[in-house]
Design a protein around this motif. Structure first.
Motif, PDB file in Angstrom:
ATOM      1  N   LEU A  30       0.826  -1.212   0.000  1.00 27.79           N
ATOM      2  CA  LEU A  30       0.000   0.000   0.000  1.00 27.79           C
ATOM      3  C   LEU A  30       0.864   1.268   0.000  1.00 27.79           C
ATOM      4  N   TYR A  69      -9.338   1.272  -2.953  1.00 26.75           N
ATOM      5  CA  TYR A  69      -9.188   2.529  -2.226  1.00 26.75           C
ATOM      6  C   TYR A  69      -9.588   3.724  -3.078  1.00 26.75           C
TER       7      TYR A  69
ATOM      8  N   GLY B 166      -3.322   4.991   5.145  1.00 29.83           N
ATOM      9  CA  GLY B 166      -4.248   4.308   4.252  1.00 29.83           C
ATOM     10  C   GLY B 166      -4.437   5.068   2.949  1.00 29.83           C
ATOM     11  N   ALA B 169     -10.704   4.481   2.693  1.00 30.96           N
ATOM     12  CA  ALA B 169     -11.735   3.455   2.757  1.00 30.96           C
ATOM     13  C   ALA B 169     -12.299   3.454   4.169  1.00 30.96           C
ATOM     14  N   VAL B 171     -14.175   1.361   5.619  1.00 29.81           N
ATOM     15  CA  VAL B 171     -14.190   0.064   6.288  1.00 29.81           C
ATOM     16  C   VAL B 171     -12.868  -0.205   7.019  1.00 29.81           C
ATOM     17  N   CYS B 172     -11.804   0.509   6.662  1.00 34.23           N
ATOM     18  CA  CYS B 172     -10.520   0.325   7.354  1.00 34.23           C
ATOM     19  C   CYS B 172     -10.591   0.743   8.815  1.00 34.23           C
ATOM     20  N   SER B 181      -5.500  -4.259   5.896  1.00 36.31           N
ATOM     21  CA  SER B 181      -4.913  -3.163   5.125  1.00 36.31           C
ATOM     22  C   SER B 181      -3.406  -3.069   5.375  1.00 36.31           C
ATOM     23  N   PRO B 187      -8.839  -4.575   2.166  1.00 34.41           N
ATOM     24  CA  PRO B 187      -9.266  -4.459   3.563  1.00 34.41           C
ATOM     25  C   PRO B 187     -10.711  -4.898   3.783  1.00 34.41           C
ATOM     26  N   MET B 188     -10.913  -6.173   3.862  1.00 27.21           N
ATOM     27  CA  MET B 188     -12.239  -6.691   4.169  1.00 27.21           C
ATOM     28  C   MET B 188     -12.200  -7.298   5.566  1.00 27.21           C
TER      29      MET B 188
END
Lengths: 206, 439
Positions: A30, A69, B166, B169, B171-172, B181, B187-188
């Motif tokens: 990332l 993202y 990040g 998102a 959800v993170c 993540s 990132p689920m």
């Protein structure tokens, strides 16, 4: 030779270094993509493949992140990305008006880029700056609260200062700072995100 | 009652993010005390005794969370959740802007308490200028002063701290998605059981995930003692203070640190200065849009982790978006639904499908195409997304504004469905074309 789609040796080296910083190599993926976008302005497939190769994972791993993202762009964007916050607080504060003014002035709506490649307009969900509603993230800079005059001023500033904020999209290395690096950028106090309306100690407290 | 802010004490102090300023105001004294005078287990006990509850929203006791980390585990991680993304919450953002060192100090003490050798601060991608930059610089300063790295303050304790940023998102902010993540995966969220972070967390190792505000409280508890903390706020179950974010249609939007248990009325009309001139209060999201709405009948409810569930909502991340009598509730809820439709990660079918359905149905209601059966359908959908039918709580969150608004403002939905327009003139048509797009 750079064709604008590939990473420079410097960025490659930075990503290489990141792979050794975290406990697990893949954690550099990332931050590596962030670095790639910082350099190129968006994430062409060639660059994602390079990041995957350096980190040592299948390129699919990069595409999986780039499609997830919000801050990753898989198509070229304008030099300045004006991201208008559409969260509820900004909506109540008039983010719709801001998008309307942008359409009047730039002729583009969310998801579009001006023909001269200078501006892209997009929307964000809540940017966590609701006290500055309606706000926007312009490249890496928070601006707000926006009214018509301040928006015009902003557009004028962006047009007249070619290096207002060079980075398109995601700034920052987001790297492990565990290796102190003398090149940390000094925060510019002019861009403090803190609104002057924050009450002084005691004020507003009953 | 005179009230001294605890964790926002440095907000507004010039250059508070510089280590010299932080130290001159008593910074890093708690760290020295914690490392030199306490064993890790004593710190876990101290925080447990203080009654500090996790400020991320769930209110889980912070000390108990730390005590769940297995003793003697060879590899343990501390992760700070600074992915503040809940619509309406912006208190961590301001705290990080002004006072990165207080978080770093809290992270180091917390890491020591659980015997972690590596810690992460996970910050949302939009926070870069100046928030992320200041945090990077602050971490470098802390290394240079010997608060991080090897043999911290000569105590033999080693800790590396990474700032991990990040890329946008919501959800993170969910702790297991956040760990995914960091690991470089999509990132689920992970199913629990078995993936409770204190047992199987980052890289499969025991991990404590704590919110910014939780950790920022820790140095103060170390310095002043658990006993001191238990007297603040609304003891015994809700001690301490909370930074409330006020926004929306209110006179003085901003962050206000107040004791837990303060009434909604005092918060909105005292701290927030009340409604705009000539307007009356209609509704508020007490903990960001992911919590059921409160209305004028709830103004005397106390804002804490136990009083709000008694009236059917949650403290959440204390992002209070205020809506007054000019706001059309179905239109506002339509906007909230767009957020969940956009942010659902797609892992669980009820949430992935349900958020899109709710968004589409609210679109037609707010666009003069509502149908008689739409309200029962919305309630049915919300019911099928909530109540642990999904891996994380995003499905519940998406349903909360819908069900609570239908509960309190049913007549506005009926009006929309019957007459095809807003009961209030909430938004001019020329604006509407930009804010409301066909799903």
């Amino acid at each position: 030779m750079s064709d604008g789609l590939r990473l420079s040796a410097k960025t490659r080296a930075e990503i290489e270094r990141l792979t050794t910083v975290y406990p697990v190599r893949r954690s550099a993926l990332l931050p590596g993509l962030r670095l790639a976008q910082r350099e190129i302005g968006w994430l062409p497939r060639e660059a994602m493949d390079e990041v995957a190769e350096i980190v040592g994972v299948d390129p699919n791993a990069c595409y999986a992140l780039a499609t997830f993202y919000d801050l990753f762009y898989r198509e070229p964007v304008g030099k300045y990305v004006i991201g208008v916050c559409e969260g509820l607080a900004c909506h109540l504060g008039g983010s719709g008006r801001v998008l309307g003014w942008l359409k009047e002035r730039l002729g583009i709506g969310p998801g579009e880029t001006t023909a001269d490649g200078l501006f892209t307009v997009r929307t964000f969900e809540c940017l966590a700056a609701c006290d500055r509603a309606p706000c926007a993230l312009v490249n890496d800079e928070y601006v707000g609260p926006l009214d018509e005059a301040r928006l015009d001023e902003l557009l004028r500033e962006l047009r007249s200062h070619p290096n207002w904020s060079r980075v398109s999209g995601v700034g920052g290395r987001g790297s492990g700072a565990s290796i102190p690096d003398p090149q940390y950028p000094t925060p510019d106090p002019r861009h403090s995100t803190t609104d002057t309306r924050h009450p002084a100690p005691g004020e507003g407290r009953s | 009652m005179p009230f001294e802010p605890i964790i926002t004490g440095n907000v507004g102090v010039p250059n508070a993010w510089e280590i010299d300023v932080y130290e001159s105001r008593g910074g890093y004294r708690a760290l020295a005390k914690a490392l030199r005078e306490h064993q890790p287990e004593e710190l876990v006990d101290l925080v447990s005794k203080s009654g500090l509850r996790g400020r991320g929203g769930a209110g889980f006791p912070a000390g108990r969370k730390w005590s769940l980390i297995p003793k003697g585990a060879p590899e343990v991680y501390m992760v700070c959740n600074a992915d503040e993304s809940e619509p309406g919450s912006f208190s961590n953002h301001e705290l990080l802007d002004w006072d990165p060192h207080s978080l770093i100090e809290g992270v180091i003490i917390g890491s020591y308490a659980i015997r972690a050798r590596v810690a992460f601060i996970y910050m949302r991608g939009e926070f870069w200028k100046p928030t992320g930059q200041r945090m990077e610089a602050a971490i470098a300063q802390a290394y240079a002063r010997g608060y991080l790295g090897r043999d911290i303050l000569g105590t033999g304790y080693n800790l590396d701290l990474h700032l991990f940023i990040g890329a946008g998102a919501y959800v993170c902010g969910e702790e297991t998605a956040l760990l995914e993540s960091i690991e470089g995966n999509r990132p689920m969220p992970r199913p629990r059981p078995p993936y409770f972070p204190p047992s199987i967390g980052l890289y499969g190792k025991p991990t404590a995930v704590n919110n910014v505000e939780t950790l920022a409280n820790v140095p103060h508890i170390v310095l002043n003692g658990a006993e001191w903390y238990t007297r603040l706020g609304n003891p015994p179950r809700n001690p301490g203070t909370k930074v409330f974010s006020l926004s929306g249609l209110i006179k003085r939007p901003g962050n206000y640190e107040a004791p837990l248990g303060i009434t909604l009325r005092e918060l909105l009309f005292g701290y927030g200065g009340g409604m705009l001139d000539g307007r009356t209060f209609k509704a508020v999201t007490p903990g960001g849009t992911s919590t059921p709405l409160l209305t004028a009948e709830h103004l005397d409810v106390r804002m804490d982790y136990d009083s709000l569930p008694a009236v059917g909502t949650y403290l959440g991340s204390t992002g209070l978006i205020v809506m007054d009598d000019t706001v059309c509730i179905p239109c506002a809820v339509y906007h909230m639904s767009k957020f969940y439709q956009h942010e659902s990660c797609g892992k669980c079918t009820p949430c992935r499908e349900g958020t899109s359905w709710i968004n589409a149905i609210l679109y037609r209601i707010t666009h003069g195409q509502g149908r008689e059966e739409d309200m029962p359908l919305l309630l049915d959908l919300s019911d099928n997304m909530g109540g642990r039918k999904t891996v994380c709580a995003l499905g519940d969150f998406a349903g909360f504004p819908v069900t609570s608004s239908i509960k309190y403002f049913r007549q506005e939905y009926e009006y929309h469905i019957r007459y095809g327009r807003c009961p209030t003139s909430c938004q001019p048509a020329e604006e509407r074309q930009w804010t409301i797009s066909q799903p």
